[in-house]
Scaffold this motif. Structure first.
Motif, PDB file in Angstrom:
ATOM      1  N   GLU A  16       7.514   7.677   2.714  1.00  0.00           N
ATOM      2  CA  GLU A  16       8.696   7.570   3.612  1.00  0.00           C
ATOM      3  C   GLU A  16       8.484   8.240   4.972  1.00  0.00           C
ATOM      4  OE1 GLU A  16      10.442   9.799   0.243  1.00  0.00           O
ATOM      5  OE2 GLU A  16       8.503   8.773   0.285  1.00  0.00           O
ATOM      6  N   GLY A  17       7.630   9.279   5.002  1.00  0.00           N
ATOM      7  CA  GLY A  17       7.422   9.999   6.264  1.00  0.00           C
ATOM      8  C   GLY A  17       6.855   9.112   7.378  1.00  0.00           C
ATOM      9  N   THR A  50      -2.541   5.827  11.689  1.00  0.00           N
ATOM     10  CA  THR A  50      -2.719   4.383  11.427  1.00  0.00           C
ATOM     11  C   THR A  50      -1.466   3.740  10.857  1.00  0.00           C
ATOM     12  OG1 THR A  50      -3.583   4.742   9.185  1.00  0.00           O
ATOM     13  CG2 THR A  50      -5.198   4.646  10.973  1.00  0.00           C
ATOM     14  N   HIS A  51      -0.694   4.516  10.096  1.00  0.00           N
ATOM     15  CA  HIS A  51       0.487   3.950   9.440  1.00  0.00           C
ATOM     16  C   HIS A  51       1.791   4.413  10.085  1.00  0.00           C
ATOM     17  CE1 HIS A  51      -2.331   2.307   6.647  1.00  0.00           C
ATOM     18  NE2 HIS A  51      -1.385   1.794   5.888  1.00  0.00           N
ATOM     19  N   GLN A  52       1.714   4.887  11.330  1.00  0.00           N
ATOM     20  CA  GLN A  52       2.978   5.277  11.979  1.00  0.00           C
ATOM     21  C   GLN A  52       3.863   4.032  12.052  1.00  0.00           C
ATOM     22  OE1 GLN A  52       2.540   6.350  16.311  1.00  0.00           O
ATOM     23  NE2 GLN A  52       0.361   6.105  15.870  1.00  0.00           N
ATOM     24  N   GLY A  53       5.116   4.210  11.667  1.00  0.00           N
ATOM     25  CA  GLY A  53       6.062   3.089  11.702  1.00  0.00           C
ATOM     26  C   GLY A  53       6.057   2.239  10.439  1.00  0.00           C
ATOM     27  N   ASP A 103      12.491  12.824  14.635  1.00  0.00           N
ATOM     28  CA  ASP A 103      13.764  13.220  14.074  1.00  0.00           C
ATOM     29  C   ASP A 103      13.770  13.026  12.549  1.00  0.00           C
ATOM     30  OD1 ASP A 103      16.378  13.942  13.950  1.00  0.00           O
ATOM     31  OD2 ASP A 103      17.158  11.949  14.495  1.00  0.00           O
ATOM     32  N   ASP A 104      12.768  13.554  11.908  1.00  0.00           N
ATOM     33  CA  ASP A 104      12.672  13.343  10.463  1.00  0.00           C
ATOM     34  C   ASP A 104      11.708  14.396   9.922  1.00  0.00           C
ATOM     35  OD1 ASP A 104      12.498  11.881   7.863  1.00  0.00           O
ATOM     36  OD2 ASP A 104      10.459  11.503   8.560  1.00  0.00           O
ATOM     37  N   GLU A 105      12.203  15.205   9.013  1.00  0.00           N
ATOM     38  CA  GLU A 105      11.424  16.372   8.605  1.00  0.00           C
ATOM     39  C   GLU A 105      10.100  15.996   7.929  1.00  0.00           C
ATOM     40  OE1 GLU A 105      13.243  19.007   5.845  1.00  0.00           O
ATOM     41  OE2 GLU A 105      11.847  20.640   6.360  1.00  0.00           O
ATOM     42  N   LYS A 106      10.186  14.997   7.061  1.00  0.00           N
ATOM     43  CA  LYS A 106       8.959  14.614   6.339  1.00  0.00           C
ATOM     44  C   LYS A 106       7.868  14.185   7.300  1.00  0.00           C
ATOM     45  CE  LYS A 106       9.825  13.387   1.690  1.00  0.00           C
ATOM     46  NZ  LYS A 106      10.006  12.446   0.640  1.00  0.00           N
ATOM     47  N   GLY A 107       8.238  13.262   8.189  1.00  0.00           N
ATOM     48  CA  GLY A 107       7.266  12.740   9.144  1.00  0.00           C
ATOM     49  C   GLY A 107       6.718  13.864  10.011  1.00  0.00           C
ATOM     50  N   MET A 144       0.844  -1.184   0.000  1.00  0.00           N
ATOM     51  CA  MET A 144       0.000   0.000   0.000  1.00  0.00           C
ATOM     52  C   MET A 144       0.871   1.222   0.000  1.00  0.00           C
ATOM     53  SD  MET A 144      -2.494   1.835   1.444  1.00  0.00           S
ATOM     54  CE  MET A 144      -1.686   3.395   1.331  1.00  0.00           C
ATOM     55  N   HIS A 145       0.473   2.217  -0.735  1.00  0.00           N
ATOM     56  CA  HIS A 145       1.318   3.392  -0.858  1.00  0.00           C
ATOM     57  C   HIS A 145       0.676   4.613  -0.233  1.00  0.00           C
ATOM     58  CE1 HIS A 145       4.563   1.741  -3.367  1.00  0.00           C
ATOM     59  NE2 HIS A 145       3.666   0.795  -3.467  1.00  0.00           N
ATOM     60  N   ARG A 146       0.399   5.613  -1.027  1.00  0.00           N
ATOM     61  CA  ARG A 146       0.040   6.868  -0.392  1.00  0.00           C
ATOM     62  C   ARG A 146      -1.449   7.137  -0.300  1.00  0.00           C
ATOM     63  NH1 ARG A 146       4.771  10.801  -2.593  1.00  0.00           N
ATOM     64  NH2 ARG A 146       6.453   9.328  -2.294  1.00  0.00           N
ATOM     65  N   ARG A 147      -2.237   6.330  -0.965  1.00  0.00           N
ATOM     66  CA  ARG A 147      -3.684   6.488  -0.948  1.00  0.00           C
ATOM     67  C   ARG A 147      -4.072   7.946  -1.081  1.00  0.00           C
ATOM     68  NH1 ARG A 147      -5.654   1.772   1.423  1.00  0.00           N
ATOM     69  NH2 ARG A 147      -4.074   0.649   2.526  1.00  0.00           N
ATOM     70  N   ASP A 148      -5.100   8.323  -0.321  1.00  0.00           N
ATOM     71  CA  ASP A 148      -5.564   9.711  -0.390  1.00  0.00           C
ATOM     72  C   ASP A 148      -4.515  10.678   0.101  1.00  0.00           C
ATOM     73  OD1 ASP A 148      -8.998   9.134   0.558  1.00  0.00           O
ATOM     74  OD2 ASP A 148      -7.878   8.770  -1.255  1.00  0.00           O
ATOM     75  N   PHE A 149      -3.621  10.144   0.934  1.00  0.00           N
ATOM     76  CA  PHE A 149      -2.670  11.000   1.624  1.00  0.00           C
ATOM     77  C   PHE A 149      -1.941  11.906   0.638  1.00  0.00           C
ATOM     78  CE2 PHE A 149       1.360  11.876   3.708  1.00  0.00           C
ATOM     79  CZ  PHE A 149       0.906  12.286   4.947  1.00  0.00           C
ATOM     80  N   LEU A 150      -1.487  11.315  -0.457  1.00  0.00           N
ATOM     81  CA  LEU A 150      -0.836  12.120  -1.474  1.00  0.00           C
ATOM     82  C   LEU A 150      -1.694  12.052  -2.734  1.00  0.00           C
ATOM     83  CD1 LEU A 150       2.854  10.965  -1.005  1.00  0.00           C
ATOM     84  CD2 LEU A 150       1.716  12.923   0.003  1.00  0.00           C
TER      85      LEU A 150
END
Ligand code: BGC
Length: 402
Positions: free
Chosen positions: A257-258, A248-251, A282-286, A1-7
């Motif tokens: 990548e975020g 839901t997708h933390q980790g 410690d990650d800008e995207k996330g 699964m990738h980015r769905r609605d998120f992106l």
């Protein structure tokens, strides 16, 4: 699964060539509709979709690599336990790459034998079954439509072989889901056309079975809202719900990548809580994704104001509004939340239970059946105990609380 609605990609324009269902003015039945085809989804079938779970990692991304072990991977007693716990159906993801031999243009007898066995075992346990053609994320381009005609050679050929074989199962208990989470389709509207083409193939053989259809863009609410309904009343429309994905997708080590560096993201979550957690990431995207500021993120343009049950209800209501807008004969189109879940290892336990409870309750309130993702993978409804899978009572309580 990738980015769905998120992106989510830019809005899909209306498709050239798609005979749009004139839902605003009513509808017409296809002229060749076989007699006996239900004009709507019977209420008895919708009741069976009320509560379920995805049996992933059995035949899709199987945990067992050899067939002998797969036959034994999910046992009748486990299915009986799901039924006894209050579930009415299971969604059974089948990997088309295992099922379909592209060279020979034929079903692989071994994989099809396993699928038939699995479906029969679930039915014997008195669970209805959603047969779900579920390509593996990242390896699914071959099955997606690749031009504006919506032609999808392999998916059509697969269903041409599959549909006549599905008549062996009672239409009251087996649902046919055309394809999981269509995505990365370049031509706007091509998925709606592809889906209609495949539905017609299914109808040629299975006049009575209920079809499960979905929107583009990973099958989320956003994709559903852009979908033109099929020219067929015996269809349930599915959406998947994983919002907010930063919770839901933390980790998650797949997809955007975020997600992989996100930890301790709570639910419900106020703006201030999200900002506080973001300071520890410690990650800008996330970090930016978490507070709604990531440049890729569609909702970044809107003001982030946290997440709670009202947000979930409002978002699911968008799907409900679509189903009302496209009503047939005054009846809103039936909806089904075919996947929802949060990663067990990383989502804080209390938060995960609260989120599962809220999504399931909102669906129940809106008379939308659901299937949790998943039974024994990373989002698990079960836990491993003494080498066996045991149902997680807390998860079941959260999801089934009435
Ligand atoms: C995908 C899985 C993924 C799950 C949650 C499913 O539809 O096929 O790969 O783990 O959604 O993201």
């Amino acid at each position: 699964m990738h980015r769905r609605d998120f992106l989510a990609s830019a809005a899909l324009a209306a498709s050239a060539g798609l005979a749009r269902a004139s839902h605003a003015q009513g509808y017409s039945d296809p002229p060749n509709r076989p007699s006996g085809t239900p004009r709507t989804v019977p209420a008895s079938r919708l009741a069976l979709l009320a509560a379920g779970v995805n049996l992933s990692h059995w035949l899709w991304l199987p945990k067992e690599q050899n067939a002998d072990d797969r036959w034994k991977f999910i046992k009748r007693e486990e299915l009986d336990a799901l039924r006894a716990a209050g579930l009415s159906h299971v969604r059974l993801p089948l990997d088309p790459a295992s099922l379909w031999d592209r060279e020979a243009k034929a079903l692989r007898p071994g994989a099809w034998g396993e699928a038939q066995y699995a479906i029969d075992l679930c039915l014997a346990a008195n669970l209805a079954v959603v047969l779900d053609i579920h390509p593996r994320g990242g390896q699914s381009k071959w099955i997606m439509p690749d031009d504006a005609t919506g032609a999808t050679q392999h998916l059509e050929a697969l269903w041409t072989a599959l549909a006549p074989r599905c008549t062996q199962w009672d239409a009251e208990k087996v649902f046919l889901e055309i394809m999981n989470e269509p995505h990365e389709i370049k031509e706007p509207g091509a998925w709606a056309i592809a889906q209609q083409r495949v539905a017609s193939i299914i109808r040629d053989h299975c006049p009575n079975h209920t079809i499960i259809a979905t929107g583009d863009e990973w099958g989320g609410v956003g994709g559903l809202k852009k979908l033109d309904p099929l020219d067929d009343g015996n269809v349930v429309y599915s959406f998947h719900f994983y919002e907010p994905m930063t919770f839901t997708h933390q980790g998650a080590t797949w997809g955007w990548e975020g997600w992989k560096n996100l930890r301790n993201v709570p639910y419900p979550c106020t703006t201030q809580q999200a900002k506080d957690v973001a300071k520890t990431i410690d990650d800008e995207k996330g970090r930016k994704g978490l507070i709604g500021e990531h440049s890729d993120k569609e909702e970044a343009k809107q003001k982030f104001d946290g997440w709670n049950r009202d947000h979930i209800a409002a978002r699911i209501d968008e799907a409900a509004a679509w189903s009302r807008h496209n009503a047939r004969k005054g009846e809103a189109l039936p909806l089904y939340c075919g996947e929802f879940g949060a990663i067990k290892e990383f989502a804080p336990q209390e938060s995960r239970l609260a989120w599962l409870k809220d999504v399931a309750a909102v669906c129940r309130e809106k008379k939308i059946g659901w299937a949790m993702w998943d039974y024994c993978g990373g989002f698990a409804m079960s836990e491993e105990k003494d080498g066996k899978k045991a149902l997680d009572a807390q998860v079941l309580r959260a999801a089934l609380k009435r």
